[in-house]
Design an enzyme around this catalytic site. Structure first.
Site: not given
Ligand code: EPU
Length: 349
Positions: A168, A241, A339
């Site tokens: 990520r 998420s 995130e």
């Protein structure tokens, strides 16, 4: 400046995000051509305004105060396919919807991104956070990224190696002021086999499924978890998420498992470290799916998704996010890292 570029004042950003939260942009323009992008960057520089590049708004938290700068929404379109050796390469403009690229690839029997079905957002945003799901990451198929250098306003290709991809993570995420992504070239396997590395996905399809069946199975799994943006699903008013899965050393993972006193999901990484499941830690720390905190809450379908139920503020969401983070920290000593990209928001504040 080209006539096509229209700069508006005080434009609400909330409707341009999947959360539906946050204040306005001082200045705002939609960009359909690269020439408009350079004009806009030039204009902002002259005005001394910071610039933020907006894609699909599906991984973004905007401050209630909004953004005192220029927001550029990339709407460039186009997918160009070519055959390069054994690969089918698609060059997708940054403004293309990511899932349209996946659907096109699956229809052409080009393997490599079928597990990334149903991820909201734009193709240009895919490399920024190196989107990943069900055993695939976009980094493994990115061949090149076409960028505009924000300092020199010159265009160039970056090879995958220069993108600094991690879980990520990428150079685009770490240095957002450096480049604007214009297009992404992905190398896919012509008539390739689907990737069935994720046990949950493998269990949902039969042996040797066609790419289309894998795409359908991924979409069904995502829908079950509230991870397909859908006006009819209140749990999908989220950024997917909200936290990344923590990566810790093996000894720390053992210690956390001992504290949990239960069988803990753990994914060993090639470097010996272990990726933990943030959703599992959140639930084990005592935060139940469906928890409400006024206008926001934890998704009823997945503990890692925070949801805006309407009528809320970004401040409400941040309060909830801090509560989740603190609860997990108090229980397990792990500090969850968010995130999404924050615009005008100081985290953890
Ligand atoms: N789990 C719980 N409670 C929940 C949900 C899950 O205990 O409410 C447990 C599951 O039982 C499983 C583990 O947590 O053992 C992992 O759950 P899941 O398979 O749903 O995946 P995840 O680790 O929570 C990651 C990605 C998702 C991606 C899925 C599938 C991150 C931060 N998230 O989620 O990506 O779709 O795997 O590959 O890496 C996103 O980044 O926005 C995203 C949705």
């Amino acid at each position: 400046m080209s006539l096509a570029l229209h700069i508006s004042r005080s434009v609400p950003l909330a409707p341009l995000t999947t959360f539906g939260l946050g204040g306005p942009a001082l200045s705002f323009a939609e960009v359909r051509e690269t020439s408009d992008l350079t004009s806009a960057l030039d204009w902002a520089r002259g005005m001394g305004l910071p610039v933020f590049i907006l894609g699909g708004g599906s991984n973004l938290v905007v401050a209630d105060e909004g953004f005192a700068g220029l927001v550029l929404r990339l709407r460039t379109r186009g997918r160009r396919w070519s055959e390069q050796g054994r690969e089918l390469v698609v060059e997708a403009a940054a403004g293309e919807a990511w899932d349209d690229v996946v659907a096109d690839a699956v229809a052409r029997n080009a393997a490599g991104i079928e597990c990334l079905s149903g991820i909201p957002g734009s193709a240009g945003a895919a490399p920024v956070q190196n989107i990943g799901a069900y055993g695939q990451e976009v980094a493994s198929v990115v061949r090149q990224v076409r960028v505009l250098d924000r300092r020199s306003l010159e265009e160039r290709w970056l090879d995958a190696d220069a993108c600094g991809f991690g879980y990520r993570d990428s150079i685009f995420r770490r240095k957002p002021e450096r480049f604007v992504i214009l297009s992404v070239a992905l190398g896919l396997a012509k008539d390739g086999a689907p990737s069935l590395r994720y046990p949950e996905l493998a269990a949902a399809v039969g042996a040797s499924p066609p790419l289309g069946a894998v795409r359908d199975a991924v979409l069904a799994l995502r829908r079950k978890k509230g991870m397909v943006v859908d006006a009819a699903d209140p749990d999908s008013r989220s950024v997917g998420s909200f936290f990344t899965n923590p990566i810790v050393g093996a000894a720390v993972a053992d210690e956390i498992a001992a504290r949990a006193g239960a069988e803990m999901p753990r994914y060993p990484l090639p470097d010996g470290r272990v990726k933990l499941a943030a959703a599992w830690l959140i639930e084990r720390a005592g935060i139940a799916k469906g928890l409400r905190m006024g206008p926001v809450g934890v998704s009823a379908k997945h503990a890692l998704a925070l949801v805006h139920h309407g009528g809320g503020k970004t401040a409400d969401l941040l309060r909830l996010a801090r509560h989740v983070r603190q609860t997990v920290f108090d229980r397990f000593g792990v500090s969850l890292v968010p995130e999404p990209v924050f615009l005008g928001v100081a985290w953890p504040g």
